[in-house]
Design an enzyme around this catalytic site. Structure first.
Site, PDB file in Angstrom:
ATOM      1  N   CYS A  59      -7.546  -4.344   4.752  1.00  0.00           N
ATOM      2  CA  CYS A  59      -7.094  -3.344   3.783  1.00  0.00           C
ATOM      3  C   CYS A  59      -7.056  -1.949   4.389  1.00  0.00           C
ATOM      4  O   CYS A  59      -6.044  -1.250   4.312  1.00  0.00           O
ATOM      5  CB  CYS A  59      -7.996  -3.350   2.558  1.00  0.00           C
ATOM      6  N   GLU A  79      14.371 -14.678  -0.355  1.00  0.00           N
ATOM      7  CA  GLU A  79      13.269 -15.205  -1.167  1.00  0.00           C
ATOM      8  C   GLU A  79      13.638 -16.603  -1.650  1.00  0.00           C
ATOM      9  O   GLU A  79      14.697 -16.808  -2.237  1.00  0.00           O
ATOM     10  CB  GLU A  79      12.992 -14.285  -2.352  1.00  0.00           C
ATOM     11  N   VAL A  83       4.918  -9.081  -2.678  1.00  0.00           N
ATOM     12  CA  VAL A  83       4.500  -7.682  -2.620  1.00  0.00           C
ATOM     13  C   VAL A  83       4.718  -7.088  -1.235  1.00  0.00           C
ATOM     14  O   VAL A  83       5.294  -6.001  -1.095  1.00  0.00           O
ATOM     15  CB  VAL A  83       3.025  -7.538  -3.042  1.00  0.00           C
ATOM     16  N   HIS A 111       1.698  15.046 -23.744  1.00  0.00           N
ATOM     17  CA  HIS A 111       3.153  15.172 -23.595  1.00  0.00           C
ATOM     18  C   HIS A 111       3.475  16.383 -22.717  1.00  0.00           C
ATOM     19  O   HIS A 111       2.893  17.455 -22.899  1.00  0.00           O
ATOM     20  CB  HIS A 111       3.803  15.360 -24.972  1.00  0.00           C
TER      21      HIS A 111
END
Length: 457
Positions: free
Chosen positions: A43, A198, A178, A435
């Protein structure tokens, strides 16, 4: 041979291993951490952190390329691979130094070398044997390839793609999961012609089909091409290029091929089976408390079948540490672990897909709502499109959340809390989202499922 003793020996210093070691040290345990390479594992050094640094560089390239559209005078003249690499390596080095300091401060003994499990339980490193009351296996994963396809030359793994010192003109990516979509996204932002192959019907095939289709639309708009439902057949390589043949007779020419077909558990040759640990397809078999078939031997992270994610490894490492200490912790099931693909746009999810929810609760037992980011002011400002899709049980809690759009990975924790706490949309609807933020998109979906939509029909 010299023998040493400790409360716990952790075999592997990646995400799951070092998280376990840190938590054990917090709980007063004497810990030995065995690592053959560098603390942080895949990682930190070859996965999550360096690839996200590349993705940030790609985001900056896209921003520079489109600056004139928002009135900013900037010019994109290209990518300097050497400086991108320096930037990436600087981030990794800083995180690595910080981790080493943390491990040292906690008093954890780090043993450098390749360890193997022995009965006892114990871990052997060279001529030395480290015995403990408990051993945690955390040896991580390796890059898979396809039968008959060897990594080397112009055929790259993700690790070699990270170290590529040129920006190629054309790349074929084998695998639309991913890793594949993230590298495809980086390269396209750098100006590369990218084609993804794929074998399954959609990119990110494990995601909700609405998310996959939204990503496919975005990739088409970006000029990324893909062949879905097609399989690799063969590769012909020359000194200057490579040709990929598919099972339908299609041929694709490129400068490089990236093999991105997933990662396998790193368990071979480490003495696991000889010590009595049962494996299945290379994965360590555990019970629901992450105990292996050998008493006082535990397993965490990528060697445990399921999601191969660093944060799952962190959680499992902490869980096992607390389990050893007798704290009876709660383990988060894989379905409630958030998942993010950091492509442009990002794809984030947690919980059940709509199809999974229908299978579990029946088609009449669930309700799904999809909010388009076109209605979100902040998303419009930063120039992203996408969706927020929420799945709930009829008159019941939220069971799935699926988001597509730039930066939506930062929103997935709210959805995880809603699912983990079995909240109903009606429970969440009264809470106010600032917002303008992208988090309002989640709020709008919850409002709609609660029967009181605001900026939606």
């Amino acid at each position: 041979m010299t023998e040493y003793s400790a409360d716990v020996v952790v075999l592997g210093g990646g995400s799951g291993g070092y998280a376990a070691a840190l938590r054990l040290a917090e709980l007063g345990k004497d810990v030995v951490l065995v690592e053959k390479d560098k603390l942080g594992g895949t990682c930190l050094h070859r996965g999550c952190i360096p690839t996200k640094a590349l993705l940030h560089a790609a985001e900056v390239a896209d921003a520079a390329r489109g600056a004139a559209e928002i009135g900013v005078q900037a010019t994109f003249t290209g990518v300097d691979p050497a400086r991108v690499r320096s930037y990436r390596e600087g981030i990794v080095a800083k995180k690595f130094k910080g981790l080493e300091g943390l491990i040292s401060t906690r008093g954890i003994r780090v043993v450098a070398g390749e360890g193997s499990l022995e009965a006892g339980p114990a871990v052997r490193v060279g001529d030395d044997l480290y015995r403990a009351s408990d051993v945690i296996l955390a040896t991580g994963s390796y890059t898979r390839t396809l039968p008959g396809l060897e990594i080397g030359g112009r055929v790259l793994s993700s690790e070699q793609a990270l170290d590529l010192d040129v920006v190629p003109e054309r790349v074929v990516v084998l695998g639309g999961g991913v890793i594949g979509v993230e590298f495809a996204s980086v390269w396209r932002s750098f100006g590369v012609e990218v084609t993804i192959v794929e074998a399954l019907p959609h990119l990110l095939p494990a995601e909700d089909v609405a998310s996959s289709k939204a990503l496919e639309r975005a990739f088409r708009k970006r000029g990324i091409t893909f062949h879905l439902g097609k399989r690799f057949s063969s590769i012909t390589e020359t000194a200057a290029s490579v040709t990929v043949s598919l099972d339908d007779g299609t041929t694709l020419d490129a400068d490089y091929v990236l093999v991105a077909v997933g990662r396998g558990p790193a368990t071979a040759g480490l003495g696991f089976e000889e010590a009595g640990v049962r494996l299945e397809r290379g994965f360590v078999q555990t019970d629901e408390r992450l105990r292996t078939t050998v008493p006082h031997v535990w397993a965490v992270g990528d060697i445990v079948a399921g999601l191969q994610l660093a944060h799952r490894g962190f959680a499992q490492g902490i869980f096992v540490a607390e389990e050893i200490a007798g704290l009876a912790p709660v383990l988060v099931p894989d379905i409630d672990v958030p998942r993010v693909a950091y492509s442009h746009p990002e794809v984030a999810s947690v919980g059940l897909t709509e199809a999974q929810a229908q299978e579990r609760f029946g088609a009449d037992g669930i309700r799904a709502y999809e909010y388009n980011l076109a209605g979100n002011g902040r998303s419009e400002i930063i120039g992203t499109s996408g969706i927020v899709k929420i799945v709930r049980r009829v008159d019941g809690p939220v069971v799935g959340a699926h988001l597509v759009g730039d930066r939506v990975g930062e929103l997935i924790t709210e959805a995880q809390l809603a699912i983990g706490w079995e909240a109903h949309p009606e429970d969440i609807a009264p809470f106010i989202h600032a917002h303008p933020t992208q988090s309002e998109a989640l709020g709008e979906a919850f409002l709609a499922l609660a029967g009181k939509p605001l900026h939606a029909l």
